[in-house]
Design a protein around this motif. Sequence first.
Motif, PDB file in Angstrom:
ATOM      1  N   PRO A 129       0.831  -1.209   0.000  1.00  0.00           N
ATOM      2  CA  PRO A 129       0.000   0.000   0.000  1.00  0.00           C
ATOM      3  C   PRO A 129       0.866   1.261   0.000  1.00  0.00           C
ATOM      4  CG  PRO A 129      -0.662  -1.502   1.760  1.00  0.00           C
ATOM      5  CD  PRO A 129       0.580  -2.058   1.158  1.00  0.00           C
ATOM      6  N   LYS A 130       0.310   2.342  -0.508  1.00  0.00           N
ATOM      7  CA  LYS A 130       1.055   3.604  -0.601  1.00  0.00           C
ATOM      8  C   LYS A 130       1.528   4.101   0.760  1.00  0.00           C
ATOM      9  CE  LYS A 130      -1.019   5.164  -4.865  1.00  0.00           C
ATOM     10  NZ  LYS A 130      -1.873   6.125  -5.532  1.00  0.00           N
ATOM     11  N   SER A 131       0.739   3.875   1.799  1.00  0.00           N
ATOM     12  CA  SER A 131       1.137   4.343   3.133  1.00  0.00           C
ATOM     13  C   SER A 131       2.434   3.678   3.595  1.00  0.00           C
ATOM     14  CB  SER A 131       0.021   4.072   4.141  1.00  0.00           C
ATOM     15  OG  SER A 131      -0.245   2.683   4.226  1.00  0.00           O
ATOM     16  N   VAL A 132       2.607   2.411   3.284  1.00  0.00           N
ATOM     17  CA  VAL A 132       3.836   1.697   3.657  1.00  0.00           C
ATOM     18  C   VAL A 132       5.000   2.193   2.806  1.00  0.00           C
ATOM     19  CG1 VAL A 132       4.950  -0.558   3.810  1.00  0.00           C
ATOM     20  CG2 VAL A 132       2.543  -0.320   4.426  1.00  0.00           C
ATOM     21  N   VAL A 143       5.345   5.135   1.483  1.00  0.00           N
ATOM     22  CA  VAL A 143       5.720   6.471   1.956  1.00  0.00           C
ATOM     23  C   VAL A 143       6.609   6.365   3.195  1.00  0.00           C
ATOM     24  CG1 VAL A 143       4.811   8.587   3.001  1.00  0.00           C
ATOM     25  CG2 VAL A 143       3.753   7.671   0.940  1.00  0.00           C
ATOM     26  N   ARG A 144       6.282   5.479   4.119  1.00  0.00           N
ATOM     27  CA  ARG A 144       7.112   5.299   5.311  1.00  0.00           C
ATOM     28  C   ARG A 144       8.505   4.792   4.935  1.00  0.00           C
ATOM     29  NH1 ARG A 144       4.124   1.962   9.723  1.00  0.00           N
ATOM     30  NH2 ARG A 144       6.050   2.435  10.835  1.00  0.00           N
ATOM     31  N   ASN A 189      13.047  -0.911   6.799  1.00  0.00           N
ATOM     32  CA  ASN A 189      12.211  -1.045   5.607  1.00  0.00           C
ATOM     33  C   ASN A 189      11.808  -2.492   5.341  1.00  0.00           C
ATOM     34  OD1 ASN A 189      12.078   1.672   5.159  1.00  0.00           O
ATOM     35  ND2 ASN A 189      13.704   1.711   3.641  1.00  0.00           N
ATOM     36  N   ALA A 207       3.540  -5.459   6.507  1.00  0.00           N
ATOM     37  CA  ALA A 207       2.459  -5.172   5.560  1.00  0.00           C
ATOM     38  C   ALA A 207       2.072  -6.423   4.791  1.00  0.00           C
ATOM     39  CB  ALA A 207       2.886  -4.063   4.598  1.00  0.00           C
TER      40      ALA A 207
END
Length: 137
Positions: free
Chosen positions: A80-83, A85-86, A117, A124
Amino acid sequence: MATTKPTRVRAERIPSEANADDLLLDRLAWFMDANFRIPGTKIRFGADQLVGLIPGVGDVTGGAVQAALILMAIYYYKLPKSVIVRMVMNSVLDTTVGAVPVLGDLFDVAFKANMRNVRLLREANAKQRGATGTPFR
């Protein structure tokens, strides 16, 4: 016949369901962030910190490995984009602060962006498996 004592090395436990790609990511992160230990201490460092001692070249090399890890998370694992971005923020912070002489090298030893990472990627991926019963792939 002389017996030798086994060395006490704390091995990382790798789950039996891990596949070759997951093992590669774990080994890469370990090599880059924690492959070596300062004798007599618990302080670990890796190739990223060693190469980071070379001005300019080290930061670019470490950033390239981190970028490859993020691209793999995007295209192969479809995180997902949220992961993502982190993961990008971890890499930007590591590369930016790591560029500062001496202080950046000390920060790199403590921060370990590659291992962070890979942990984000694993969490995730496990969350997605739990929700659907299948991995991202």
